[in-house]
Design an enzyme around this catalytic site. Sequence first.
Site, mmCIF file in Angstrom:
data_model
loop_
_atom_site.group_PDB
_atom_site.id
_atom_site.type_symbol
_atom_site.label_atom_id
_atom_site.label_comp_id
_atom_site.label_asym_id
_atom_site.label_seq_id
_atom_site.Cartn_x
_atom_site.Cartn_y
_atom_site.Cartn_z
ATOM 1 N N MET A 160 0.822 -1.200 0.000
ATOM 2 C CA MET A 160 0.000 0.000 0.000
ATOM 3 C C MET A 160 0.863 1.261 0.000
ATOM 4 S SD MET A 160 -2.927 -1.323 2.703
ATOM 5 C CE MET A 160 -4.229 -0.215 2.163
ATOM 6 N N ASP A 192 -2.596 -4.866 0.628
ATOM 7 C CA ASP A 192 -2.209 -6.149 1.218
ATOM 8 C C ASP A 192 -2.763 -6.357 2.621
ATOM 9 O OD1 ASP A 192 -0.530 -4.240 2.347
ATOM 10 O OD2 ASP A 192 1.331 -5.244 1.787
#
Length: 518
Positions: free
Chosen positions: A80, A240
């Site tokens: 991210m 994730d």
Amino acid sequence: MDYFMGIDAGTSGVKAVVMDREGRTAGKGYCECNVVSPFPGYAEQDPREWWEALKQAAAMAVKECGAGEEIRAVSFSGQMQGCTMLDENMEPAGNCIIWLDQRSAAEAAELNSRIDREEMLGITGSSCLPSYWAAKLNWVKKHRPEQYRRIHKVMFAKDYLRYRMTGETAVDVSDASLTFLFDLRTRSWSERMLEVCGIPREILPDRVLESQDIAGYLKSSTAKELGMRPGIPVITGGGDQPVGGIGCGAVKTGVISAVTGTSGVVFGCCDTPFADKKNRGILSTCHSVSGKYDFLGCTLSAGGSFKWLRDTFFEREKRELLEEKKDVYDWMTGLAEQAPAGSEGLIFLPYLNGESTPIVDADARGVFFGLTLRHGKEAICRSVMEGISFSLRDTIEIFRETGVDVTEVRAMGGGAKSRLWRQIQADIYNARVVTTNMEEGPAAGAAILAAVGAGYYGTIEEACDAVLQVKTVTEPIPEHVRRYERYYQTYRSLYPALSRLYRSQARIVEEDMAMLKE
């Protein structure tokens, strides 16, 4: 047989998993990626390396599965906050500035000063961090104006890879949440925050989708390279952490997970956006489960600290064990097991590239405290594992402050694979640590998303109930809990004692680096 592929575009590498409808892994592949750090606090990756890694990892998973034509859908999880800048030809306009990068601290502080804190939290759920798109793009605008003018679109890692597979651009709500440009409550781009941050709307992905939505379809050229059928749906996927939450069943309010990957994240599911008014780096995002939200705290260098230890001190052992097809991490945790709980007072601060939760400090750095002549490599290995777990406990304590009763933590990542590390976590958290049959974490969560998005399950919750099973349960040892509690208090006291020195040391390093560049 119906199969589904999950691809995790992580920091250390790209992992691909092929899973059947019952959650059994039929094939997997992995290809490592490099992180470039040209200056202190910088962390970058080449998006083109991700793409080559994806092709290798996916091809390995398809080959092991042996039934690439029976893969019905693909989805993603991905690291991210990475800022992948693309030019008008949709080629990378330089390296991606990844989540670990801390160069934009001044820009983040400036953006936070432009808007009332209550209004900010009501829209974005958190203050701006150096890792967010808004701060990074303002840094590029200021320090690399020519590169900034070349930007046509900005994407996250998994969105770039999905674009390469489908030719379609989109972003999901979970990744978009950590840009400082997104309205969590409406699950859409915020015109107000774009105005505050001076970011043009046209460089952001036009389509904002839920993680289980179809974003496009697999191109024929890519399908041929990977040994899969062209035209299968490619599901949007998510960051994730939210997708990893799906992979361990953190899809209902009150379920907590702890992930030890390159970073370390403690993650919880909730029904409404969560905002920590004390500015301790607790992040809130739209969950990859439609209509749900989550909150998480991040240790920037968790598994990254253990990897640093491996590469810095055990390069020879890594090479020799690899030749024997053995895992150097297993060898390191075997060493750690020979040291007592608490490592005889050796405490490690895992701030190797700044820190996020609960200390938002780009200048923080790693420390071994309490080192003596008695401490050998056994205690050093164990203290690194303990220091990472202390840092994750910091987030758990914030959750407890808000009334969340944390008695069970679902573990994922490298910290879940080691029996010793599971026990260390249970003892430090004073909570039961549970693992499930989904060892692949975010990649498995992405495979679940693929199955849901393609219509093989009605909801994500239904899919999790069908495929997830408890594998191990680790209870805390009362004697260790008491010992770790005392060392944890020392751990918590170290940052306040060092914070002023961190700032002054960072300025000295900046001056030295400036002279070296001349």
